[in-house]
Design a protein around this motif. Structure first.
Motif, PDB file in Angstrom:
ATOM      1  N   LEU A   1       0.799  -1.422  -0.122  1.00 42.16           N
ATOM      2  CA  LEU A   1      -0.021  -0.400  -0.117  1.00 42.16           C
ATOM      3  C   LEU A   1       0.843   0.661   0.191  1.00 42.16           C
ATOM      4  CD1 LEU A   1      -2.773   0.978   0.220  1.00 42.16           C
ATOM      5  CD2 LEU A   1      -2.465   1.261   2.356  1.00 42.16           C
ATOM      6  N   ARG A   2       2.260   1.324   0.775  1.00 41.20           N
ATOM      7  CA  ARG A   2       2.965   2.613   0.983  1.00 41.20           C
ATOM      8  C   ARG A   2       3.172   2.889  -0.574  1.00 41.20           C
ATOM      9  NH1 ARG A   2       3.599   0.172   5.183  1.00 41.20           N
ATOM     10  NH2 ARG A   2       4.010   1.383   7.654  1.00 41.20           N
ATOM     11  N   THR A   3       3.696   1.570  -0.887  1.00 33.97           N
ATOM     12  CA  THR A   3       4.112   1.899  -2.555  1.00 33.97           C
ATOM     13  C   THR A   3       2.877   2.233  -3.330  1.00 33.97           C
ATOM     14  OG1 THR A   3       6.170   0.066  -2.448  1.00 33.97           O
ATOM     15  CG2 THR A   3       5.193   0.697  -4.237  1.00 33.97           C
ATOM     16  N   LEU A   4       2.350   1.924  -3.536  1.00 34.82           N
ATOM     17  CA  LEU A   4       1.145   1.923  -4.519  1.00 34.82           C
ATOM     18  C   LEU A   4       0.489   3.656  -3.448  1.00 34.82           C
ATOM     19  CD1 LEU A   4      -1.629   1.278  -6.078  1.00 34.82           C
ATOM     20  CD2 LEU A   4      -3.020   0.823  -4.180  1.00 34.82           C
ATOM     21  N   LEU A   5       0.303   4.086  -2.190  1.00 33.05           N
ATOM     22  CA  LEU A   5       0.037   5.691  -2.737  1.00 33.05           C
ATOM     23  C   LEU A   5       1.349   6.584  -2.454  1.00 33.05           C
ATOM     24  CD1 LEU A   5      -1.255   5.459   1.389  1.00 33.05           C
ATOM     25  CD2 LEU A   5      -2.256   5.556  -1.163  1.00 33.05           C
ATOM     26  N   VAL A   6       2.549   6.357  -3.387  1.00 36.22           N
ATOM     27  CA  VAL A   6       4.046   6.921  -2.743  1.00 36.22           C
ATOM     28  C   VAL A   6       3.189   6.860  -5.065  1.00 36.22           C
ATOM     29  CG1 VAL A   6       6.110   7.011  -4.085  1.00 36.22           C
ATOM     30  CG2 VAL A   6       5.347   6.866  -1.694  1.00 36.22           C
ATOM     31  N   ALA A   7       3.458   5.806  -6.025  1.00 34.43           N
ATOM     32  CA  ALA A   7       3.121   5.876  -7.756  1.00 34.43           C
ATOM     33  C   ALA A   7       1.867   7.018  -7.678  1.00 34.43           C
ATOM     34  CB  ALA A   7       2.844   4.556  -7.837  1.00 34.43           C
TER      35      ALA A   7
ATOM     36  N   LEU B   1      -5.733  11.711  -2.083  1.00 35.05           N
ATOM     37  CA  LEU B   1      -5.284  10.624  -2.233  1.00 35.05           C
ATOM     38  C   LEU B   1      -5.232   9.355  -1.589  1.00 35.05           C
ATOM     39  CD1 LEU B   1      -3.174  12.271  -4.601  1.00 35.05           C
ATOM     40  CD2 LEU B   1      -5.139  11.439  -4.852  1.00 35.05           C
ATOM     41  N   ALA B   2      -4.805   8.953  -0.217  1.00 38.20           N
ATOM     42  CA  ALA B   2      -5.331   7.937   0.651  1.00 38.20           C
ATOM     43  C   ALA B   2      -5.412   6.946   1.247  1.00 38.20           C
ATOM     44  CB  ALA B   2      -3.701   7.633   1.813  1.00 38.20           C
TER      45      ALA B   2
END
Length: 253
Positions: free
Chosen positions: A96-102, A129-130
C-alpha cells in the motif's frame, strides 16, 4: 531556544514563526509559517472537556538536498491520529505504501496534489488520495475496516473522543465531536501483497469509468463506497465538491 515556561505560554503561531526562522537558518528553502487550522479539544478521565493549545499551525518547507516538500504541525493531535490510522492500514496491506507513492508521483506534475496552492482547479491532499485509495480497496474486499463495529461500543471515561471547532477564528464556533477510535490490525486483516502495475491500472479504471461522482462518496469508516447523501452522519447539506471523500473522524467534513 524557548525555556520550558515560555513554551508553556507561547501561542502556536509564535512557536511556528520561531521554528520557521530556525529552519531558514539551517538552509531549508521555501519556508512558510501558516498559523491556521482547527482547534482540538481533549477530554479528561472525569469526562470534563479540556482545551488544548489554540490552533494547529503548520510550517511548510523544502529540503534542497532531496527536493522533498515537508511540513511540521504544532498542536495537530488529530493529524497524528490520522497518521496512526494510515500506518495501521499500511501494516495490513503490503504494497500500500508503494501504491500511494506511485499515485502521488502521478498526481503532482498534473497539479492534482497541490491543495495549498490551487485556487481554481480540483486538487487533492495526500491524505485525501490515501482515503480515496483505501475506500476503493475496501469496496473490492482488499482492505479491512478498522473502524467498523465500534460505534455501539461504550467509551471509557471519554477516551477516544476529540472535540474541534468548526471555525477556529470565531468565538461562537460550534464544537464538533470526533470519535477517533480504531482497532488494532489482527492476523485475519492482513492481505496478500498488492501487485503495483495491475493495482494502478485498476485504480485508474475505477476513478475514470466506474465511480459515480454525483451520487457516490468514499468513506473508509463505512467500509468503502457509499451513497453520497447518506455519507453525512448529521444529514447536513453536502458540500459543493466534485469528489466527496469523507473524513474518518470529522464526520461533518
Amino acid at each position: 531556544m524557548l525555556t520550558r515556561a515560555e513554551r508553556g505560554n507561547a501561542r502556536p503561531s509564535r512557536m511556528c514563526r520561531r521554528l520557521a526562522a530556525v529552519l531558514s537558518r539551517a538552509g531549508f528553502t521555501d519556508v512558510q509559517s501558516v498559523p491556521v487550522a482547527s482547534v482540538p479539544i481533549g477530554k479528561a478521565r472525569q469526562n470534563v472537556p479540556i482545551r488544548l493549545l489554540p490552533a494547529s499551525s503548520p510550517v511548510k518547507f523544502r529540503d534542497p538536498r532531496t527536493q522533498l516538500s515537508l511540513d511540521i504541525n504544532v498542536n495537530d493531535r488529530l493529524g497524528l491520529i490520522n497518521s496512526h490510522l494510515l500506518r495501521s492500514y499500511c501494516d495490513a496491506l503490503p504494497g500500500l505504501r508503494t501504491l500511494l507513492v506511485a499515485i502521488k508521483l502521478w498526481a503532482q506534475p498534473l497539479g492534482l496534489n497541490s491543495p495549498s496552492t490551487a485556487r481554481s482547479m480540483v486538487t487533492f491532499s495526500t491524505y485525501a488520495l490515501a482515503l480515496m485509495t483505501l475506500g476503493w480497496l475496501q469496496s473490492r474486499g482488499l482492505a479491512p475496516n478498522l473502524q467498523g463495529g465500534l460505534e455501539g461500543v461504550p467509551q471509557a471515561n471519554g477516551e477516544g473522543t476529540f472535540w474541534i471547532r468548526n471555525s477556529p477564528r470565531k468565538k461562537d464556533a460550534l464544537h464538533i465531536e470526533c470519535d477517533v477510535r480504531f482497532r488494532l490490525v489482527m492476523a485475519w486483516d492482513r492481505k496478500p501483497p498488492l501487485p503495483l502495475r495491475e493495482t494502478l491500472i485498476d485504480w485508474f479504471q475505477f476513478w475514470g469509468y466506474v465511480f459515480d461522482f454525483e451520487h457516490q462518496a468514499i468513506d473508509v469508516k463505512e467500509g468503502g463506497v457509499c451513497v453520497r447523501p447518506d455519507a453525512m452522519e448529521d444529514k447536513a447539506q453536502l458540500p459543493d465538491n466534485p469528489v466527496c471523500v469523507m473524513d474518518p473522524f470529522i464526520r461533518s467534513k
